[in-house]
Design an enzyme around this catalytic site. Structure first.
Site, PDB file in Angstrom:
ATOM      1  N   LEU A  33       0.695  -1.086   0.002  1.00 53.40           N
ATOM      2  CA  LEU A  33      -0.183  -0.270  -0.114  1.00 53.40           C
ATOM      3  C   LEU A  33       0.762   1.112  -0.234  1.00 53.40           C
ATOM      4  CD1 LEU A  33      -3.025  -0.607   2.512  1.00 53.40           C
ATOM      5  CD2 LEU A  33      -2.843  -1.602   0.093  1.00 53.40           C
ATOM      6  N   HIS A  34      -0.239   1.795  -1.036  1.00 56.92           N
ATOM      7  CA  HIS A  34       0.994   3.944  -1.166  1.00 56.92           C
ATOM      8  C   HIS A  34      -0.065   5.209  -0.629  1.00 56.92           C
ATOM      9  CE1 HIS A  34      -0.634   3.717  -5.127  1.00 56.92           C
ATOM     10  NE2 HIS A  34      -0.268   3.268  -5.497  1.00 56.92           N
ATOM     11  N   HIS A  37      -3.266   4.408  -2.411  1.00 55.61           N
ATOM     12  CA  HIS A  37      -4.263   3.250  -1.434  1.00 55.61           C
ATOM     13  C   HIS A  37      -4.949   4.161  -0.678  1.00 55.61           C
ATOM     14  CE1 HIS A  37      -1.554   0.584  -3.651  1.00 55.61           C
ATOM     15  NE2 HIS A  37      -3.110  -0.043  -4.178  1.00 55.61           N
ATOM     16  N   GLN A  61      -5.511 -12.136 -13.249  1.00 56.61           N
ATOM     17  CA  GLN A  61      -5.007 -10.832 -14.006  1.00 56.61           C
ATOM     18  C   GLN A  61      -4.110 -10.941 -14.547  1.00 56.61           C
ATOM     19  OE1 GLN A  61      -6.750  -8.133 -10.124  1.00 56.61           O
ATOM     20  NE2 GLN A  61      -5.180  -6.885 -11.636  1.00 56.61           N
TER      21      GLN A  61
HETATM   22  P1  AMP Z   1      -3.588  -1.924  -7.131  1.00 54.77           P
HETATM   23  O1  AMP Z   1      -2.841  -2.196  -5.539  1.00 54.77           O
HETATM   24  O2  AMP Z   1      -2.274  -1.323  -7.823  1.00 54.77           O
HETATM   25  O3  AMP Z   1      -4.139  -3.340  -7.869  1.00 54.77           O
HETATM   26  O4  AMP Z   1      -4.594  -0.729  -7.000  1.00 54.77           O
HETATM   27  C1  AMP Z   1      -5.524  -0.704  -5.896  1.00 54.77           C
HETATM   28  C2  AMP Z   1      -6.799   0.040  -6.084  1.00 54.77           C
HETATM   29  O5  AMP Z   1      -5.470   1.643  -5.581  1.00 54.77           O
HETATM   30  C3  AMP Z   1      -7.039   0.435  -7.178  1.00 54.77           C
HETATM   31  O6  AMP Z   1      -8.924   0.427  -7.723  1.00 54.77           O
HETATM   32  C4  AMP Z   1      -5.971   1.263  -7.983  1.00 54.77           C
HETATM   33  O7  AMP Z   1      -6.553   2.371  -8.996  1.00 54.77           O
HETATM   34  C5  AMP Z   1      -6.294   2.656  -6.879  1.00 54.77           C
HETATM   35  N1  AMP Z   1      -4.520   3.129  -6.567  1.00 54.77           N
HETATM   36  C6  AMP Z   1      -3.659   2.339  -7.177  1.00 54.77           C
HETATM   37  N2  AMP Z   1      -2.715   3.496  -7.382  1.00 54.77           N
HETATM   38  C7  AMP Z   1      -3.150   5.018  -6.930  1.00 54.77           C
HETATM   39  C8  AMP Z   1      -3.076   5.921  -7.287  1.00 54.77           C
HETATM   40  N3  AMP Z   1      -1.408   6.633  -7.286  1.00 54.77           N
HETATM   41  N4  AMP Z   1      -3.884   6.764  -6.951  1.00 54.77           N
HETATM   42  C9  AMP Z   1      -5.178   7.219  -6.565  1.00 54.77           C
HETATM   43  N5  AMP Z   1      -5.017   5.465  -6.697  1.00 54.77           N
HETATM   44  C10 AMP Z   1      -4.410   4.659  -6.802  1.00 54.77           C
END
Ligand code: AMP
Length: 281
Positions: A33-34, A37, A61
């Site tokens: 997480l960043h 998230h 996926q």
């Molecule tokens: P992920 O863990 O990359 O599959 O992302 C999980 C959720 O976090 C998805 O809905 C992404 O679009 C969202 N997300 C990832 N990076 C960002 C970001 N920089 N800004 C906003 N939402 C993000």
């Protein structure tokens, strides 16, 4: 905060919660997480009484040559961050727990997912739709929050929810950037210092294109796209796409378009990054 590893236990607990009349929000993630998230978790709190974060690197996926095995993971840190953001539940199943060994059902969205990342990552959105549908069914969430970072994914999920009548409201949350403008992504972890510097061309080219289209309107979209493509190609290792599209339909914009979206995907070293920016017309 309670952590669930088993889908039946999670489903039961969420059903019990909902029987007490509470509204539940779901934030699906692949972990590591960043701040991007975390912004989704904060948004989720605004729409519900309780927030569940799912942490699951979804194998179906990823394509056979993609980064499933080396995708970054740090569950303990994720738990601490979820606690800090006052998430109520984490759902973090193992792949064998999430999918029965002979699972044979997939959800396929046939229009919005066919271009852009869908064209270059066959099966990707099928895997995303299938896991998200399962997460909706397991959680029974009233609301789910997705990032505009994955602009095509957000639109595909909204379409799936509409077409299949999932009783969940989808909220899109703004893309969060690092101080230097790079879109935050778990995959940024793969970049060398030199690649990360070059990667800034993505957001810089998209911002320049946004400014040019804000000034010149749709008439300049073609030449602006060409210029942005040229810029990115100078600094990336491979450009997958640079597109200027209608933000709702992901088709070429026309006179009815109210908002457009400029999207790019490019490799820096072996790391594939995506970025996008919206322009109101
Ligand atoms: P992920 O863990 O990359 O599959 O992302 C999980 C959720 O976090 C998805 O809905 C992404 O679009 C969202 N997300 C990832 N990076 C960002 C970001 N920089 N800004 C906003 N939402 C993000």
């Amino acid at each position: 905060m309670k952590i669930f590893r088993e889908r039946k236990a999670f489903q039961q607990a969420m059903a019990d919660l909902k029987r007490t009349g509470k509204r539940l929000a779901l934030v699906p993630t692949m972990g590591f997480l960043h701040e991007g998230h975390l912004s989704l978790i904060r948004e989720a709190h605004k729409h519900a009484d309780a927030v569940a974060v799912s942490i699951f690197v979804n194998p179906i996926q990823f394509g056979p040559t993609e980064d499933l095995d080396k995708y970054p993971r740090d569950f303990e840190r994720d738990v601490r961050l979820c606690e800090q953001e006052k998430a109520d539940f984490i759902f973090a199943p193992a792949p064998e727990e999430m999918y029965d060994s002979n699972a044979s059902t997939r959800i396929i969205e046939k229009s919005l997912s066919s271009g852009l990342c869908g064209a270059l990552r066959p099966g990707h959105f099928e895997g995303v739709c299938t896991v998200v549908a399962k997460l909706f069914n397991l959680s029974g969430a009233d609301v789910a929050v997705f990032g505009e970072k994955d602009a095509q994914q957000l639109r595909v999920i909204k379409r799936m929810v509409r077409d299949l009548d999932f009783p969940v409201e989808i909220i899109g949350s703004p893309l969060v950037r690092d101080t230097d403008g790079l879109a935050l992504s778990s995959r940024n972890r793969y970049l060398s210092e030199e690649e990360r510097k070059r990667a800034l061309v993505l957001n810089q080219a998209l911002f320049a294109a946004k400014q040019a289209i804000s000034r010149g309107g749709l008439a300049v979209a073609g030449e602006v796209a060409e210029a942005a493509e040229f810029e990115i190609k100078q600094r990336c290792d491979k450009l997958d796409y640079l597109k200027v599209l209608d933000s709702d339909t992901l088709q070429p914009p026309d006179a009815n378009s109210r908002e457009i979206i400029i999207l790019a995907a490019a490799y820096f070293g072996k790391t594939r990054l995506i970025d996008s920016i919206k322009v109101e017309l």
